[in-house]
Design a protein around this motif. Structure first.
Motif, PDB file in Angstrom:
ATOM      1  N   THR B  74       0.800  -1.218   0.000  1.00  0.00           N
ATOM      2  CA  THR B  74       0.000   0.000   0.000  1.00  0.00           C
ATOM      3  C   THR B  74       0.831   1.266   0.000  1.00  0.00           C
ATOM      4  OG1 THR B  74      -1.513  -1.158   1.440  1.00  0.00           O
ATOM      5  CG2 THR B  74      -1.858   1.197   1.175  1.00  0.00           C
ATOM      6  N   ALA B 102      -7.572   2.914   1.854  1.00  0.00           N
ATOM      7  CA  ALA B 102      -8.438   1.818   2.273  1.00  0.00           C
ATOM      8  C   ALA B 102      -9.371   1.422   1.132  1.00  0.00           C
ATOM      9  CB  ALA B 102      -9.227   2.208   3.519  1.00  0.00           C
ATOM     10  N   ASN B 105      -7.376  -0.427  -1.514  1.00  0.00           N
ATOM     11  CA  ASN B 105      -7.144  -1.814  -1.127  1.00  0.00           C
ATOM     12  C   ASN B 105      -8.416  -2.631  -1.207  1.00  0.00           C
ATOM     13  OD1 ASN B 105      -4.389  -1.803  -0.584  1.00  0.00           O
ATOM     14  ND2 ASN B 105      -4.718  -0.848   1.398  1.00  0.00           N
ATOM     15  N   TRP B 144     -13.941  -5.452   3.952  1.00  0.00           N
ATOM     16  CA  TRP B 144     -13.683  -4.127   4.533  1.00  0.00           C
ATOM     17  C   TRP B 144     -13.013  -4.257   5.899  1.00  0.00           C
ATOM     18  CZ3 TRP B 144     -13.050   0.563   2.892  1.00  0.00           C
ATOM     19  CH2 TRP B 144     -13.029   1.613   3.813  1.00  0.00           C
ATOM     20  N   VAL B 147      -9.453  -4.903   5.364  1.00  0.00           N
ATOM     21  CA  VAL B 147      -8.749  -3.861   4.660  1.00  0.00           C
ATOM     22  C   VAL B 147      -8.596  -2.606   5.511  1.00  0.00           C
ATOM     23  CG1 VAL B 147      -9.418  -2.168   2.925  1.00  0.00           C
ATOM     24  CG2 VAL B 147      -8.986  -4.519   2.250  1.00  0.00           C
ATOM     25  N   VAL B 148      -9.611  -2.293   6.288  1.00  0.00           N
ATOM     26  CA  VAL B 148      -9.549  -1.031   7.019  1.00  0.00           C
ATOM     27  C   VAL B 148      -8.455  -1.099   8.082  1.00  0.00           C
ATOM     28  CG1 VAL B 148     -11.350  -1.521   8.739  1.00  0.00           C
ATOM     29  CG2 VAL B 148     -10.941   0.797   8.026  1.00  0.00           C
ATOM     30  N   THR B 151      -4.928  -1.415   6.309  1.00  0.00           N
ATOM     31  CA  THR B 151      -4.366  -0.157   5.832  1.00  0.00           C
ATOM     32  C   THR B 151      -3.780   0.637   6.983  1.00  0.00           C
ATOM     33  OG1 THR B 151      -6.110  -0.161   4.173  1.00  0.00           O
ATOM     34  CG2 THR B 151      -4.902   1.871   4.468  1.00  0.00           C
ATOM     35  N   THR B 211     -13.597   1.232  11.721  1.00  0.00           N
ATOM     36  CA  THR B 211     -13.488   2.345  10.772  1.00  0.00           C
ATOM     37  C   THR B 211     -13.410   3.655  11.544  1.00  0.00           C
ATOM     38  OG1 THR B 211     -14.829   1.066   9.239  1.00  0.00           O
ATOM     39  CG2 THR B 211     -14.509   3.382   8.737  1.00  0.00           C
ATOM     40  N   CYS B 214      -9.963   3.901  13.212  1.00  0.00           N
ATOM     41  CA  CYS B 214      -8.892   4.197  12.252  1.00  0.00           C
ATOM     42  C   CYS B 214      -8.927   5.659  11.835  1.00  0.00           C
ATOM     43  CB  CYS B 214      -9.010   3.323  11.014  1.00  0.00           C
ATOM     44  SG  CYS B 214      -8.573   1.615  11.305  1.00  0.00           S
TER      45      CYS B 214
END
Ligand code: HEM
Ligand SMILES: Nc1ncnc2c1ncn2[C@@H]1O[C@H](COP(=O)(O)OP(=O)(O)OP(=O)(O)O)[C@@H](O)[C@H]1O
Ligand SMILES: Nc1ncnc2c1ncn2[C@@H]1O[C@H](COP(=O)(O)OP(=O)(O)OP(=O)(O)O)[C@@H](O)[C@H]1O
Ligand SMILES: [Mg+2]
Ligand SMILES: [Mg+2]
Lengths: 250, 225, 222, 225, 222
Positions: B74, B102, B105, B144, B147-148, B151, B211, B214
């Motif tokens: 990333t 995010a 990705n 998600w 990925v979240v 990232t 989420t 982050c």
């Protein structure tokens, strides 16, 4: 005040010895724990297993609070507390994870099973080990910030872990206090004494580890100051003694 | 708020354009994810009836590993020539960068999943016994979730030594509830033996919680030195 | 924009890398609309100072105020050109600037094309920046730094690897910008290029500012 | 020939020293392998009887994943500051570099495998029903097969020009026999249901063929621009 | 080593990158024991020429002969210093050189320590090269290039980012090496540093050698 640490250390040692005796029933004095009927002496591991678990929870809670305080205030003391409780907490958690299987093997016939309590303890341990790994591997000045953020992430994760393995088949005993299980009052008594002893012990280790951490930071500060100022307060050459510059520049 | 999204989209568009231009990440990812599928299908008899119980796990482990390899890349592009510094000196909000990465990705991993899933279906001769449409929200929420946090932790591991290995070390422990949720939800639906409802709620909660977390913390991580 | 008080105030800034201090108590004030050349030996802390001004390195101790704000808050007024190009090697120059323009919420290509032309490159060059020669990359990097028309420019060795021709051109450009009211900091080892152009030469050594002179001649240092 | 090995060993020693210097590498590897095994246990119920049949595949997927993480880092160090150019202008033979990198990856991946295997044994409660000693040559040959092609592939992707050759996708079908060999040999031995002899021979042949091929072509890859 | 015939012959070398020709028919002969300064604007093809001489870039067309051999075959006689450092950031200077010494099959530490000292650094410095300042890194890079005592040195902008002090020292070093019989090529934008030192100035423009002069003054180009 200077004496506080040694005095506390001695008291804690005495308490630990007493609690050990009460748990293992080495010298028969009033109040020692009775032998369990079905499991026999193996059950005595209980007095280490459970207090360690409770101490672990306590330490990790302090770690979370300290991390949040650090994020808000950027207070180096809070960071030092977080380091210390993180490290000692992992140690106690490891004790739980070691005593558990030792107990499980004779009682359940297996070392390990994927049950709520066991799994969540394992996950907790994993999270905090990754916390320590991050602290170890990151050498920037911002390590405390990153670590504190990770601690918060871990804290957010724990309820979800619990939630997600909530209805796994369970083999592990229900909570002693408030869980509806019944326990011999003598056993409970010994358990509580051991818990007190363990908490004091954990506090003692944290305290000395905290002093070490403070010392380490002071040394670093002093060295930086040394690199700042030469002998008579004049600026030292760029390289200092540790890092000679190319000849042409001296 | 408006500028957040407009910058996030600009960043995303840039990343997609660059990815498209080089395609090397895609190639290598394709290679390894295909290899995973093939290893799995050779490793156990896909025709056995019990395969249905295991394939949920297989799929998600394959996705997870593909995702980790992708996530590690990333930030590579932003590190070359220290372009990240150019972002940091600009007034653009940190979260725009996070959202862009995010989402990027997410698209990337979803594309891989879209490539791998038919392979699984073919190799394992899958017929879904439960309500198949529920697989879609599961995949979206599950991806998600991976990925979240991925990232975020990839950004965090930028600030550390031996970056590549740090990502799984940070990501896996935190992802355990999500992994459980994805695997169990998928298995429930494939076998039709239980309802996936509980797991869907779990995944949704996980996604919302992390989420938010982050987005709350990314600024700190970006501006750490 | 006629500030009489200093545009930048640096108070006792210390920057530590572990046990080593790259900046050892820098205190200075800089005025608006001047061109400062920062000189000093390798390792003197010039880059570190510039990064601290740009808000990329948080001082371990001390204060930096830019237009009365923190460097982070003043980012719209700062243009930073580092030693690495801060550009995406895989995109062409105009594509790079187009992206950075978005970050500063500058609409349209006009401004991007204008700055590329201003640094003497062709905005229609489709080659990716990674294939530019060193000097071309350096100019493009300058273009990126001035894209949002900042009041203050922080340039880390803008002339290294640039041919004499172009370096002179760049100096002319900087001069014009200074005359237009910008405050410019240039870290360089080719001080002679800035002779007669820089308003002040700031000499650094061992993490401190040891002298500030109007002219380049400064006995005993160089 | 002599200089080939002496340079390969010097390069290997340098890599190991650098790896070792980030002291915690070993600890983090241990933790990483623990995490991989734990994630697998969450995804595949270790208590199910059928897990004996899939565990051969599971183990190799875990190993493959570890290998990918290692392989991705192989050339990163040589690319920074273009140190590779310093190698290219020196009289040192290209194959020495290749051997050093392949051996380095082999050692790294083997170490991870050595850490993961006991964990698999505990969590999956494994008892080997076939001749257990044969697992050793299988692991060695299988790991080498992964690593030798992986190292070559990783070098390939360094070179912008040759990336377009799409070698990754050519390499994929090429790897299938090795994967088949590893997984089937392991499963045969774990279940004790068949002899692994055929698969061992296959792996050996594969290793010999591809080591030769890689050594033959690495010079081209290294000196491509 | 007293070759009277040219030590390097370049015949009509063309180097294309895709559709773009960085070298457009370079033909030249260079004599042994001289110091050549290669000058030219950004993008003139200086780096490309040097890389072709070092055997790192294969000419699209044309011939390069070094001591009568191909660049690859002559690699023991070539020392190459590029713009990036070509050093491992994580190792100290001496550790780096120790490794490269192995590549050239030079036994023992003696030579490595000697060249580090020769470029004015301390061989006992334990800091990793990644933490050196630009100038120190540049010197270490030079040390790497001369490690195996090559007859020919190819240096790409050795003085960029080096402070004036150190640059002068490096020039002195190069002069000494030239006087000891080495052939040296220096690409630089700071030609004045080599005034009176270089035996010949080679002027490049748009992928060609357009002039070769004994002195730096060359009307009409710069
Ligand atoms: C195998 C690994 C094991 C782990 C990781 C583990 C973990 C834990 C933890 C974390 C607690 C504190 C929980 C709480 O207070 O809510 C606990 C308490 C307890 N454990 Fe274990 N345990 C293990 C095995 C066992 C075994 C084999 C037994 C006995 C058959 C056992 C008996 C108990 C009892 C009686 C408590 C006190 C219950 C309470 O008051 O909460 N544990 N264990
Ligand atoms: N990230 C870092 N970690 C440790 N030391 C550092 C770091 N960055 C810089 N230094 C040290 O700080 C000192 C000052 O570095 P800086 O890059 O500011 O010097 P400089 O004046 O820009 O030198 P140069 O002219 O060579 O670029 C040097 O001794 C350098 O080694
Ligand atoms: N790999 C490449 N692909 C495409 N074009 C390239 C590549 N390398 C160099 N070029 C182009 O070739 C030309 C010559 O580049 P070169 O690096 O040799 O110039 P230079 O004379 O060294 O310039 P500088 O003084 O800026 O370093 C430039 O226009 C550059 O854009
Ligand atoms: Mg600098
Ligand atoms: Mg060049």
């Amino acid at each position: 005040m200077k004496r506080a640490f040694p005095i506390f250390a001695v008291l804690t040692t005495l308490l630990l010895v007493y609690a050990l005796n009460q748990a293992l029933s080495i010298v028969h004095i009033p109040g020692v724990a009775p032998t369990e009927r079905t499991m026999g002496d193996v059950q005595r591991i209980f007095y280490y297993h459970v207090p360690s678990a409770w101490t672990t929870f306590l330490l990790f809670s302090v770690n979370l609070v300290a991390s949040v305080v650090y994020l808000i205030r950027r207070n180096p003391v809070a960071d030092a507390v977080a380091v210390v409780t993180g490290e000692v907490g992992v140690v106690f958690c490891t004790v739980v994870l070691v005593t558990g299987p030792i107990w499980a093997r004779p009682v359940w016939g297996i070392w390990w099973t994927w049950d709520v309590r066991l799994t969540s303890t394992l996950v907790l341990w994993l999270i905090y080990v990754s916390y320590l790994v991050l602290r170890r591997f990151s050498d920037s000045a911002q390590t405390p910030v990153l670590a504190a953020a990770l601690a918060v992430f871990g804290a957010l994760d724990v309820p979800l872990v619990y939630f997600s393995i909530w209805f796994f088949r369970t083999q592990h005993p229900q909570p002693v206090i408030g869980g509806g299980g019944s326990i011999d009052p003598r056993m409970l008594h010994v358990l509580l004494i051991n818990w007190l002893a363990f908490s004091c012990f954990a506090f003692l280790i944290c305290w000395s580890r905290y002093r070490l951490e403070r010392l380490r930071r002071e040394v670093e500060e002093a060295q930086a100051l040394e690199s700042l100022l030469g002998p008579e307060g004049v600026p030292a050459p760029a390289a200092g003694s540790k890092m000679p510059l190319p000849r042409g520049q001296q | 708020m408006n500028s957040l999204w407009s910058i996030a989209l600009a960043t995303l568009a840039k990343d997609i354009r660059l990815e498209w231009r080089s395609k090397d990440a895609l190639n290598s990812m394709l290679f390894f994810s295909l290899l995973v599928v093939v290893i799995f299908s050779f490793s156990f008899d896909p025709l056995a009836e019990e395969s249905r119980h295991i394939v949920g796990g297989l799929i998600w482990v394959a996705f997870l590993f593909a995702a980790v390899v992708a996530l590690n890349q990333t930030w590579a592009r932003e590190l070359r020539n220290q372009v990240l510094d150019a972002y940091r000196v600009s007034p653009a909000p940190a979260n725009a960068l996070f959202l862009a990465k995010a989402l990027g990705n997410f698209i990337f991993v979803s594309a891989l999943e879209a490539l791998m899933t038919p392979l699984f279906v073919i190799f394992y001769n899958l017929r879904v016994l439960g309500p198949a449409w529920q697989l879609l929200p599961i995949v979206i929420l599950g991806t998600w979730a991976l990925v979240v946090n991925g990232t975020f932790f990839a950004a965090m591991s930028l600030r550390t030594r031996s970056r590549e290995i740090m990502l799984p070390l940070l990501l896996f422990p935190i992802s355990i509830p999500a992994v459980l949720g994805m695997v169990n939800a998928t298995t429930s639906i494939l076998t039709g033996e239980a309802s996936a409802h509980f797991w869907l709620v779990l995944l949704l909660t996980y996604d919302v919680v992390f989420t938010t977390a982050c987005l709350g913390f990314f600024g700190l991580v970006l501006h750490a030195e | 924009m006629t500030d009489i008080p200093p545009i930048i105030t640096v108070i006792n800034v210390i920057k530590q890398f572990g046990r080593f201090a790259a900046l050892r108590g820098v205190t200075a004030e800089f005025e608006s609309g001047k061109l400062y050349a920062i000189l000093g030996d390798n390792g003197a802390g010039k880059t570190t100072l510039l990064r601290a001004l740009a808000g990329l390195a948080r001082p371990t101790r001390g204060e930096i105020a830019i237009l009365g704000k923190s460097p982070k808050a003043a980012c719209r007024d700062l243009g930073y050109m580092a030693h690495p190009s801060l550009l995406y090697d895989e995109m062409s120059g105009i594509e790079n600037l187009r992206y950075f323009a978005r970050l500063y919420e500058i609409a349209g290509d006009g401004r991007s094309r204008q700055v590329i032309r201003a640094v003497g490159l062709d905005p229609d060059l489709t080659r990716p920046v990674g294939q530019y020669s060193q000097g071309m990359r350096q100019r493009m990097s300058l273009a990126r730094a001035v894209l949002h028309d900042p009041k203050i420019l922080l340039l880390d060795e803008p002339f290294s690897n640039v041919d004499v021709h172009s370096a002179r051109e760049m100096v002319g450009l900087l001069k014009a910008m200074r005359d237009a009211g910008k405050t410019i900091f240039v870290v360089t080892h080719q001080a002679s290029l800035l002779e007669g152009v820089a308003d002040e030469f700031v000499w650094m050594q061992a993490g401190q500012i040891i002298d500030r002179t109007k002219g380049l001649s400064r006995m005993g240092v160089q």
